[in-house]
Motif scaffolding. Structure first.
Motif, short mmCIF file in Angstrom:
data_model
loop_
_atom_site.label_atom_id
_atom_site.label_comp_id
_atom_site.label_asym_id
_atom_site.label_seq_id
_atom_site.Cartn_x
_atom_site.Cartn_y
_atom_site.Cartn_z
N ASP A 286 0.86 -1.18 0.00
CA ASP A 286 0.00 0.00 0.00
C ASP A 286 0.90 1.23 0.00
N LEU A 287 0.69 2.13 -0.94
CA LEU A 287 1.54 3.32 -1.02
C LEU A 287 0.77 4.44 -1.71
N ARG A 288 0.90 5.64 -1.18
CA ARG A 288 0.35 6.83 -1.80
C ARG A 288 1.47 7.84 -2.00
N VAL A 289 1.55 8.39 -3.22
CA VAL A 289 2.48 9.47 -3.53
C VAL A 289 1.66 10.66 -4.00
N ASP A 290 1.81 11.78 -3.32
CA ASP A 290 1.01 12.95 -3.66
C ASP A 290 1.60 13.71 -4.84
N ASP A 291 0.75 14.46 -5.50
CA ASP A 291 1.16 15.27 -6.63
C ASP A 291 2.27 16.23 -6.20
N GLY A 292 3.38 16.23 -6.95
CA GLY A 292 4.50 17.11 -6.65
C GLY A 292 5.42 16.63 -5.55
N GLU A 293 5.22 15.41 -5.06
CA GLU A 293 6.02 14.87 -3.97
C GLU A 293 7.24 14.13 -4.52
N PHE A 294 8.32 14.13 -3.75
CA PHE A 294 9.53 13.39 -4.09
C PHE A 294 9.66 12.26 -3.07
N VAL A 295 9.45 11.02 -3.53
CA VAL A 295 9.48 9.85 -2.65
C VAL A 295 10.60 8.93 -3.10
N THR A 296 11.46 8.53 -2.16
CA THR A 296 12.53 7.58 -2.46
C THR A 296 12.15 6.21 -1.89
N VAL A 297 12.66 5.17 -2.54
CA VAL A 297 12.41 3.78 -2.14
C VAL A 297 13.75 3.10 -1.96
N ILE A 298 13.96 2.49 -0.80
CA ILE A 298 15.22 1.81 -0.51
C ILE A 298 14.92 0.47 0.12
N GLY A 299 15.79 -0.50 -0.12
CA GLY A 299 15.62 -1.84 0.44
C GLY A 299 16.77 -2.71 -0.02
N PRO A 300 16.89 -3.91 0.55
CA PRO A 300 17.98 -4.81 0.15
C PRO A 300 17.83 -5.26 -1.29
N SER A 301 18.94 -5.71 -1.87
CA SER A 301 18.91 -6.21 -3.24
C SER A 301 17.90 -7.34 -3.37
N GLY A 302 17.12 -7.30 -4.45
CA GLY A 302 16.15 -8.36 -4.70
C GLY A 302 14.84 -8.22 -3.96
N CYS A 303 14.62 -7.07 -3.31
CA CYS A 303 13.39 -6.92 -2.51
C CYS A 303 12.20 -6.45 -3.34
N GLY A 304 12.40 -6.16 -4.62
CA GLY A 304 11.27 -5.78 -5.46
C GLY A 304 11.15 -4.29 -5.74
N LYS A 305 12.21 -3.53 -5.48
CA LYS A 305 12.13 -2.08 -5.72
C LYS A 305 11.87 -1.77 -7.19
N THR A 306 12.65 -2.41 -8.07
CA THR A 306 12.46 -2.17 -9.50
C THR A 306 11.11 -2.69 -9.96
N THR A 307 10.67 -3.82 -9.42
CA THR A 307 9.35 -4.35 -9.76
C THR A 307 8.27 -3.35 -9.36
N LEU A 308 8.42 -2.73 -8.20
CA LEU A 308 7.47 -1.70 -7.77
C LEU A 308 7.41 -0.56 -8.78
N LEU A 309 8.57 -0.10 -9.21
CA LEU A 309 8.63 1.01 -10.17
C LEU A 309 8.00 0.61 -11.50
N ARG A 310 8.31 -0.60 -11.96
CA ARG A 310 7.77 -1.07 -13.24
C ARG A 310 6.25 -1.26 -13.16
N THR A 311 5.75 -1.67 -12.00
CA THR A 311 4.31 -1.84 -11.83
C THR A 311 3.60 -0.50 -11.85
N VAL A 312 4.18 0.49 -11.19
CA VAL A 312 3.61 1.84 -11.24
C VAL A 312 3.60 2.36 -12.67
N GLY A 313 4.69 2.07 -13.42
CA GLY A 313 4.83 2.59 -14.77
C GLY A 313 4.10 1.82 -15.85
N GLY A 314 3.35 0.79 -15.47
CA GLY A 314 2.59 0.04 -16.45
C GLY A 314 3.41 -0.92 -17.27
#
Length: 267
Positions: free
Chosen positions: A39-67
């Motif tokens: 569950d995540l909400r990013v507001d209009d004009g907000e700068f949100v960073t995502v950090i976690g260990p390698s292989g935790c799904g950070k890139t998958t999260l970004l790709r899912t947001v980006g369609g």
């Protein structure tokens, strides 16, 4: 004066529309669960960073947001649209660790290329202005091989902005740069974000970078990726390299680092 600016920004954040919303997002790849119940909400004009260990799904999260990746369960909205619709409408600018510039094209030609591919009319003067905005005035006709790593990433950022995208999705864009250049690029990206009023979701492996850049920092647990903690980053705005030496910055870094290790140990 900085304190007044910070208070004003924080007051208006509560009135902003939601730019990105994930509800119960799970992503599976065959026998591997990359994300679980995010569950995540990013507001209009907000700068949100995502950090976690390698292989935790950070890139998958970004790709899912980006369609670029469909969720197995849960929903993703970009404004009022699905990620696919937002991507088709050019709402996303992607900036990856590898800049993917075309080596035979000049910096200016690389900036306008994606608009051309999207069937949109490029504006070469606007592209020149963007190159100036990211500190590359005078390098418009230089090819990637003639530019440093940091300069090539600046071209990639200008290219994403030239699309007219309202949301920048950035996946380790400074990962191949030295520490000093990373810090300089962080200052540059925050300045462009502030001046251009974009929404940014930024993946990184660097805790100091995650803290320096963010309005909020999202810490993910080890695989399958879940959100272990979310921190409001209470540092002055605008920021420059002097922030790195402050006690407030070091305390924020320590809090994020502790949550990162605790999220890893949950597995």
């Amino acid at each position: 004066m900085v304190g007044d600016e910070t208070s004003a920004e924080e007051a208006t954040r509560t009135d902003r529309a939601t730019a990105i919303r994930l509800d119960g997002v799970t992503v599976n790849f065959e026998d591997v669960r990359a994300l679980e119940n995010v569950d995540l909400r990013v507001d209009d004009g907000e700068f949100v960073t995502v950090i976690g260990p390698s292989g935790c799904g950070k890139t998958t999260l970004l790709r899912t947001v980006g369609g670029l990746q469909d969720p197995t369960a849960g929903t993703v909205r970009v404004g009022r649209d699905s990620p696919d619709a937002a991507r088709r409408d050019g709402e996303f600018g992607f900036v990856f660790q590898r800049h993917a510039l075309l080596p035979w094209k000049s910096a200016l030609a690389n900036v306008v290329f994606l608009r051309e591919m999207a069937g949109k009319s490029p504006d070469r003067e606007a592209a020149r202005d963007l190159l100036g905005t990211v500190g590359l005035a005078g390098f418009e006709e230089s090819r990637p091989a003639e530019l440093s790593g940091g300069m090539r990433q600046r071209v990639a950022i200008a290219r994403a902005l030239h699309l007219g995208a309202s949301v920048l999705l950035m996946d380790e864009p400074f990962g191949e740069l030295d520490e000093l250049t990373r810090e300089e690029m962080g200052v540059e990206v925050r300045r462009v974000w502030r001046d251009r009023n974009k929404t940014v979701l930024f993946v990184t492996h660097s805790v100091p970078e995650a803290v320096f850049l963010a309005d909020r920092c999202v810490v993910m647990s080890d695989q399958p990726g879940e959100i272990a903690a979310v921190f409001d980053v209470e540092l002055p705005r605008p920021r420059d390299e002097s922030v790195y030496g402050t006690t407030a910055f070091q305390e924020q870094v320590a809090r994020v680092r502790t949550a990162l290790h605790e999220g890893y140990e949950l597995r």
